[in-house]
Each structure stands twice: as C-alpha cells, then as structure tokens.
Design a protein around this motif. Structure first.
Motif, PDB file in Angstrom:
ATOM      1  N   LYS A 119       0.835  -1.212   0.000  1.00  0.00           N
ATOM      2  CA  LYS A 119       0.000   0.000   0.000  1.00  0.00           C
ATOM      3  C   LYS A 119       0.866   1.257   0.000  1.00  0.00           C
ATOM      4  N   MET A 120       1.922   1.201   0.830  1.00  0.00           N
ATOM      5  CA  MET A 120       2.839   2.346   0.926  1.00  0.00           C
ATOM      6  C   MET A 120       3.394   2.657  -0.472  1.00  0.00           C
ATOM      7  N   ILE A 125       3.623   5.735  -5.676  1.00  0.00           N
ATOM      8  CA  ILE A 125       3.547   5.777  -7.140  1.00  0.00           C
ATOM      9  C   ILE A 125       2.447   6.747  -7.581  1.00  0.00           C
ATOM     10  N   SER A 126       1.292   6.662  -6.887  1.00  0.00           N
ATOM     11  CA  SER A 126       0.184   7.544  -7.271  1.00  0.00           C
ATOM     12  C   SER A 126       0.539   9.018  -7.045  1.00  0.00           C
ATOM     13  N   GLU A 127       1.502   9.249  -6.140  1.00  0.00           N
ATOM     14  CA  GLU A 127       1.935  10.648  -5.905  1.00  0.00           C
ATOM     15  C   GLU A 127       3.127  11.023  -6.787  1.00  0.00           C
ATOM     16  N   GLY A 128       3.472  10.109  -7.688  1.00  0.00           N
ATOM     17  CA  GLY A 128       4.583  10.389  -8.615  1.00  0.00           C
ATOM     18  C   GLY A 128       5.960  10.256  -7.962  1.00  0.00           C
ATOM     19  N   LYS A 129       5.994   9.577  -6.819  1.00  0.00           N
ATOM     20  CA  LYS A 129       7.296   9.397  -6.151  1.00  0.00           C
ATOM     21  C   LYS A 129       7.860   8.017  -6.460  1.00  0.00           C
ATOM     22  N   ALA A 130       9.161   7.870  -6.220  1.00  0.00           N
ATOM     23  CA  ALA A 130       9.766   6.547  -6.405  1.00  0.00           C
ATOM     24  C   ALA A 130       9.320   5.650  -5.247  1.00  0.00           C
ATOM     25  N   PRO A 131       8.855   4.438  -5.562  1.00  0.00           N
ATOM     26  CA  PRO A 131       8.386   3.569  -4.492  1.00  0.00           C
ATOM     27  C   PRO A 131       9.544   3.038  -3.641  1.00  0.00           C
ATOM     28  N   GLY A 132       9.329   3.003  -2.334  1.00  0.00           N
ATOM     29  CA  GLY A 132      10.367   2.471  -1.453  1.00  0.00           C
ATOM     30  C   GLY A 132       9.920   2.534  -0.009  1.00  0.00           C
TER      31      GLY A 132
END
Ligand code: GLU
Length: 242
Positions: A119-120, A125-132
């Motif tokens: 979920k995190m 991703i939905s906020e356009g950030k790199a997932p991590g």
C-alpha cells in the motif's frame, strides 16, 4: 601458510535452481584468479532464502563444478578453517551481528506487513514518487517493536541508512563508482523468519572467510553500496570488488 594479504576468492551461489552458464562463468573467473595467484578458491552456499530454494540444487551445483573441473579448496563437504560453508548453518553468527547493530542503534525493527508495504508503495507511485520503504519505524522504540513481535506481527530488522551523503568505491575493472545514500532505502537485514537477507549474510561471510576479492556479475554493482555500509557499521575492512 596464509597471511591476510593472500588471495582468497569465493563462488557463492544461491541454490534457487539448476546452475546456469552465467553462474558457472563467475565460478570459472574466481577459480582462474585463485589459480593464477596461488590463492584459495572457496565455495559457499547462500541458502538463506528458503522460499526460493529448489531441492537438489546444492547437489547439482557441486556436481556441475566437479564436472567442469572447478575444484575448490574450502567448501561444503570438504570444510576448511572458516566453515561451515553453508549459510543456513551459520545463523548464530548472523543473529549476534544483528543484535549488535540493534544495540548500537545502527539498525531497527519494523513490523509492517507485506500488504502494508505494498500500500505504501502504491501510494508513493500515485503521488509520482519513487516507491520504497519510507522509514516508518525508524524512530519507534525498540520496546514497542519487541512487543509487536510478541503479538505475532512479522517483525524484520532494517539497516539505518544515513539520510544523505554518498558512498563510493573503486571497482577493480570499472574504477570509481558513486552512489547517493538518499536513494538507498533502510533495507532489510533480518527477515521475519529470523534468517538474514543475502546482503547481511554475504558481508558477514566475506569478512569472516577473509575474502580478498569479490568477483561477481555486474547485476550486483547496485548492491555493493549496501554491502559497504554494513562493513562501515561493523568497522570491518571490505574486500576488493571486481
Ligand atoms: N548468492 C548470490 C548469487 O546467487 C551471490 C552474489 C555474490 O557473489 O555476492 O548470485
């Protein structure tokens, strides 16, 4: 007699399937480097990922190496001064190091489930950030997380990667390699099943087995900064990387 400047190299396959050409190529380069330099060639089985382990794989690796004439000087079955050479038999060593890192506040526990982690990442991703991993448990108390573990949550241990800065090393073939620490997550070193991840076990064993040169496929270049951080945190000297 060995002294600490001696050439010691290893082939460290994970028994996740039949040995493939790329793996045996890595073994060959290590073997040849040892032979040329009057060094020691070691076989170490990296079997801490029990989910991916394929039955019979260890036997096939050993058989394949024998068939190719890649004889090793230390390893499973034959032993050596720094054994055991199968990681699943070395868990006490890893646990001790993890506890030391926790005591020194260089690592911390985290109790997020895999669903919570997914979920995190979706949100990022939905906020356009790199997932991590976002450092969720970095500042929570050890007591709270110990309790969470007692309550049955899947608790892992993560390395406290410095928020900023750079890490660099000199690859023997490629020269200076630089990495931004801000791009490296607080990665997992001990899984919820109590076994170490590849990163931790690999570093502890390369150090304990006095490996002088790590010759491995280029897909491991991006893991090397993680390994160097562990060496730093443990005040150990890293090997040469090729
Ligand atoms: N166990 C890793 C693999 O299967 C070893 C990588 C390394 O040589 O550090 O490729």
């Amino acid at each position: 007699m060995n002294n600490k400047n001696d050439i010691r190299v290893r082939f460290a396959p994970s028994p996740t399937g039949d040995p493939h050409l790329g793996a045996m190529r890595t073994a060959l380069f290590n073997w040849a480097f040892a032979k040329k330099n009057n060094g020691v060639f070691i076989l170490r089985i990296e079997d801490t990922d029990k989910k991916r382990q394929v039955p019979g794989s260890v036997e096939n690796i050993i058989e394949g190496m024998k068939w190719l004439g890649l004889n090793y000087d230390e390893g499973p079955e034959i032993g050596g001064d720094y054994g055991p050479y199968v990681q699943s038999e070395r868990n006490e060593i890893y646990t001790e190091v993890v506890n030391k890192l926790l005591d020194e506040d260089k690592a911390y526990m985290c109790d997020l489930t895999s669903e919570e982690l997914s979920k995190m990442k979706e949100l990022q991703i939905s906020e356009g950030k790199a997932p991590g991993y976002n450092g969720h448990s970095r500042n929570r108390s050890r007591e709270e997380l110990e309790q969470s573990k007692k309550d049955g949550k899947p608790v892992v241990v993560r390395l406290k990667v410095p928020i900023a800065g750079q890490i660099e090393f000199e690859d023997v073939k490629r020269g200076i390699m630089k990495f931004d620490l801000s791009k490296i997550d607080d990665f997992v070193i001990l899984k919820a099943d109590g076994l170490p991840t590849y990163h931790l076990a690999n570093v502890i064993d390369d150090s304990a087995m006095k490996i002088s040169h790590v010759l491995r496929g280029e897909e491991w270049i991006s893991s090397t900064p993680k390994h160097l951080l562990i060496y730093q945190f443990l005040n150990l000297n890293p090997p040469n990387y090729v």
